[in-house]
Scaffold this motif. Structure first.
Motif, PDB file in Angstrom:
ATOM      1  N   PHE A 111       4.191  -5.053   0.010  1.00  0.00           N
ATOM      2  CA  PHE A 111       3.867  -5.193   1.425  1.00  0.00           C
ATOM      3  C   PHE A 111       2.445  -4.717   1.686  1.00  0.00           C
ATOM      4  O   PHE A 111       1.899  -3.915   0.927  1.00  0.00           O
ATOM      5  N   ILE A 112       1.881  -5.179   2.789  1.00  0.00           N
ATOM      6  CA  ILE A 112       0.690  -4.560   3.368  1.00  0.00           C
ATOM      7  C   ILE A 112       1.154  -3.952   4.684  1.00  0.00           C
ATOM      8  O   ILE A 112       1.822  -4.619   5.479  1.00  0.00           O
ATOM      9  N   ALA A 113       0.816  -2.680   4.877  1.00  0.00           N
ATOM     10  CA  ALA A 113       1.077  -2.020   6.160  1.00  0.00           C
ATOM     11  C   ALA A 113      -0.256  -1.962   6.881  1.00  0.00           C
ATOM     12  O   ALA A 113      -1.191  -1.312   6.426  1.00  0.00           O
ATOM     13  N   ARG A 114      -0.349  -2.677   7.988  1.00  0.00           N
ATOM     14  CA  ARG A 114      -1.571  -2.660   8.795  1.00  0.00           C
ATOM     15  C   ARG A 114      -1.378  -1.647   9.907  1.00  0.00           C
ATOM     16  O   ARG A 114      -0.342  -1.644  10.580  1.00  0.00           O
ATOM     17  N   THR A 115      -2.380  -0.771  10.082  1.00  0.00           N
ATOM     18  CA  THR A 115      -2.211   0.343  11.005  1.00  0.00           C
ATOM     19  C   THR A 115      -3.505   0.707  11.707  1.00  0.00           C
ATOM     20  O   THR A 115      -4.591   0.429  11.200  1.00  0.00           O
ATOM     21  N   ASP A 116      -3.360   1.342  12.856  1.00  0.00           N
ATOM     22  CA  ASP A 116      -4.519   1.946  13.518  1.00  0.00           C
ATOM     23  C   ASP A 116      -4.361   3.463  13.524  1.00  0.00           C
ATOM     24  O   ASP A 116      -4.980   4.164  14.307  1.00  0.00           O
ATOM     25  N   TYR A 117      -3.513   3.964  12.628  1.00  0.00           N
ATOM     26  CA  TYR A 117      -3.271   5.400  12.481  1.00  0.00           C
ATOM     27  C   TYR A 117      -4.597   6.130  12.276  1.00  0.00           C
ATOM     28  O   TYR A 117      -5.503   5.609  11.625  1.00  0.00           O
ATOM     29  N   ASP A 118      -4.716   7.318  12.842  1.00  0.00           N
ATOM     30  CA  ASP A 118      -5.936   8.108  12.711  1.00  0.00           C
ATOM     31  C   ASP A 118      -6.212   8.381  11.225  1.00  0.00           C
ATOM     32  O   ASP A 118      -5.402   9.012  10.543  1.00  0.00           O
ATOM     33  N   LYS A 119      -7.337   7.921  10.740  1.00  0.00           N
ATOM     34  CA  LYS A 119      -7.678   8.038   9.315  1.00  0.00           C
ATOM     35  C   LYS A 119      -7.735   9.484   8.829  1.00  0.00           C
ATOM     36  O   LYS A 119      -7.544   9.749   7.646  1.00  0.00           O
TER      37      LYS A 119
END
Length: 166
Positions: A111-119
């Motif tokens: 899978f690819i998990a695409r996120t805008d989680y704080d790096k």
């Protein structure tokens, strides 16, 4: 003691349970997930393996993952592993299945998990990882050539980014 569901070659789940560390009987498989993490800005997450890990100590790997626990489907296992190994929680990402293949006694779902989680909020899993690095797609070739990256992943990442991970 970690338990896994046992599957037949055709992908059908059986009533049998497998135990981590025990040999897998011929003709049976277990489910494994591999999750690449891509930030919405395009950067890929690489986790550095602990120095005392059995395989590839100190190497960077372009994914998180592991075996699905008994009762889990691939997507559930992917989200669980993602949270355990990075701290990224399921509601902070979009999971996209990119392939499934067989290897030894495993069905591997990638899978690819695409996120805008704080790096800056990535968590390290004690005993598993010691560092992480977000790598811009424009710097992938340089990163792969200047850092120790698990060899089987180098070609895979190059292919993925050439096709466009976005």
């Amino acid at each position: 003691m970690e338990k896994w569901d046992a599957y037949l070659k055709n992908g059908m789940k059986t009533e049998l349970l497998l135990t981590r560390g025990q040999p897998i009987p011929d003709g049976l498989y277990h489910l494994v997930v591999d999750v690449l993490v891509q930030h919405n800005d395009g950067d890929l997450l690489f986790m550095q393996r602990a120095l005392d890990r059995r395989g590839y100590p100190g190497y960077f790997e372009a994914s998180v993952g592991g075996s699905a626990l008994a009762g889990e489907i691939a997507e559930q296992a992917a989200l669980r592993e993602l949270e355990e190994e990075t701290g990224i929680v399921p509601w902070d990402c979009r999971l996209v299945k990119i392939k499934r293949y067989d290897n030894d006694a495993c069905f591997i779902h990638t899978f690819i998990a695409r996120t805008d989680y704080d790096k800056e909020d990535i968590s390290l899993q004690e005993g598993e990882t010691i560092a992480y690095k977000w790598v811009p797609l424009s710097d992938i070739d340089n990163f792969l050539n200047t850092h120790k990256v698990i060899p089987r992943q180098k070609d895979y990442i190059t292919t993925l980014t050439t096709r466009g991970a976005r």
